[in-house]
Design an enzyme around this catalytic site. Structure first.
Site, mmCIF file in Angstrom:
data_model
loop_
_atom_site.group_PDB
_atom_site.id
_atom_site.type_symbol
_atom_site.label_atom_id
_atom_site.label_comp_id
_atom_site.label_asym_id
_atom_site.label_seq_id
_atom_site.Cartn_x
_atom_site.Cartn_y
_atom_site.Cartn_z
ATOM 1 N N HIS A 103 29.185 11.168 57.649
ATOM 2 C CA HIS A 103 30.369 11.390 57.990
ATOM 3 C C HIS A 103 31.248 10.402 56.934
ATOM 4 O O HIS A 103 30.843 9.416 56.492
ATOM 5 C CB HIS A 103 30.785 10.914 59.364
ATOM 6 C CG HIS A 103 30.355 9.637 59.956
ATOM 7 N ND1 HIS A 103 28.885 9.508 60.131
ATOM 8 C CD2 HIS A 103 30.848 8.627 60.186
ATOM 9 C CE1 HIS A 103 28.801 8.168 60.668
ATOM 10 N NE2 HIS A 103 30.045 7.825 60.539
ATOM 11 N N HIS A 105 34.800 8.038 56.744
ATOM 12 C CA HIS A 105 35.877 7.655 57.539
ATOM 13 C C HIS A 105 37.199 7.834 56.507
ATOM 14 O O HIS A 105 36.894 7.310 55.246
ATOM 15 C CB HIS A 105 35.568 6.184 57.878
ATOM 16 C CG HIS A 105 34.517 5.961 58.703
ATOM 17 N ND1 HIS A 105 34.583 6.015 60.113
ATOM 18 C CD2 HIS A 105 33.043 5.842 58.594
ATOM 19 C CE1 HIS A 105 33.671 5.469 60.833
ATOM 20 N NE2 HIS A 105 32.697 5.744 59.680
#
Length: 142
Positions: A103, A105
Site C-alpha cells: 500500500h 500512503h
C-alpha cells in the site's frame, strides 16, 4: 520471505468483509482513507492483486498503484488546499511495514503542521465521511 496472508486487513477490505471509506476504485486499485490518519485526507492506495510488498508485485501491477497514487495525490492537493503531499510506501517489518499487503500512503500536508505519530488516534467517523466526500468531489472535477 514470508508468503502473502490472504486474511490481512486490506485483503478483507478488498473482499468486502470489512468496511472502508472508499474514495476511488478501478479494476486494478482501491483507494480509501486511513482510519488513523497522520494528516487530514490521509489515504491508502492498494493493488487488487494479492501482493505482500514491492518484492512480490509485478512491475505492471506496481505501475497501476503508482498511477492510482498520482491521481489521489492530485485530488488531495485540491481537496485539502495542501501545500504539499507526502507519499510513503514501506516494505517488511524492518522497513516500517505494518499491514502486509502492499500500500502507498498519500498525506496532504500544510506548511508548519507536523504529521501525527503513526497509529496515534482513530479519527471520528463523521470527519472521515467528510474527508472522503472532499476527495471524491476533487476526483470528479479532475
Amino acid at each position: 520471505m514470508t508468503a502473502y496472508d490472504a486474511n490481512n486487513i486490506f485483503a478483507k477490505i478488498l473482499r468486502g468483509e470489512l468496511p472502508c471509506y472508499k474514495v476511488y476504485e478501478n479494476e486494478h486499485v482501491l483507494a480509501f482513507l486511513d482510519i488513523m490518519p497522520r494528516a487530514p485526507g490521509h489515504s491508502l492506495v492498494i493493488p487488487k492483486t494479492p501482493s505482500r510488498n514491492i518484492f512480490d508485485i509485478s512491475p505492471d501491477d506496481y505501475a497501476h498503484v503508482a498511477r492510482g497514487t498520482h491521481k489521489i495525490a492530485r485530488a488531495g492537493m485540491k481537496a485539502f488546499k495542501a501545500d504539499g503531499i507526502t507519499v510513503q510506501q514501506f516494505n517488511e517489518a524492518a522497513g516500517g511495514q505494518v499491514v502486509f499487503h502492499l500500500h502507498m500512503h498519500m498525506m496532504p500536508r500544510r506548511d508548519g503542521i507536523a504529521l501525527l505519530p503513526p497509529a496515534s488516534r482513530k479519527e471520528d467517523p463523521k470527519v472521515l465521511e467528510e474527508h472522503a466526500r472532499l476527495l471524491i468531489s476533487a476526483l470528479a472535477e479532475s
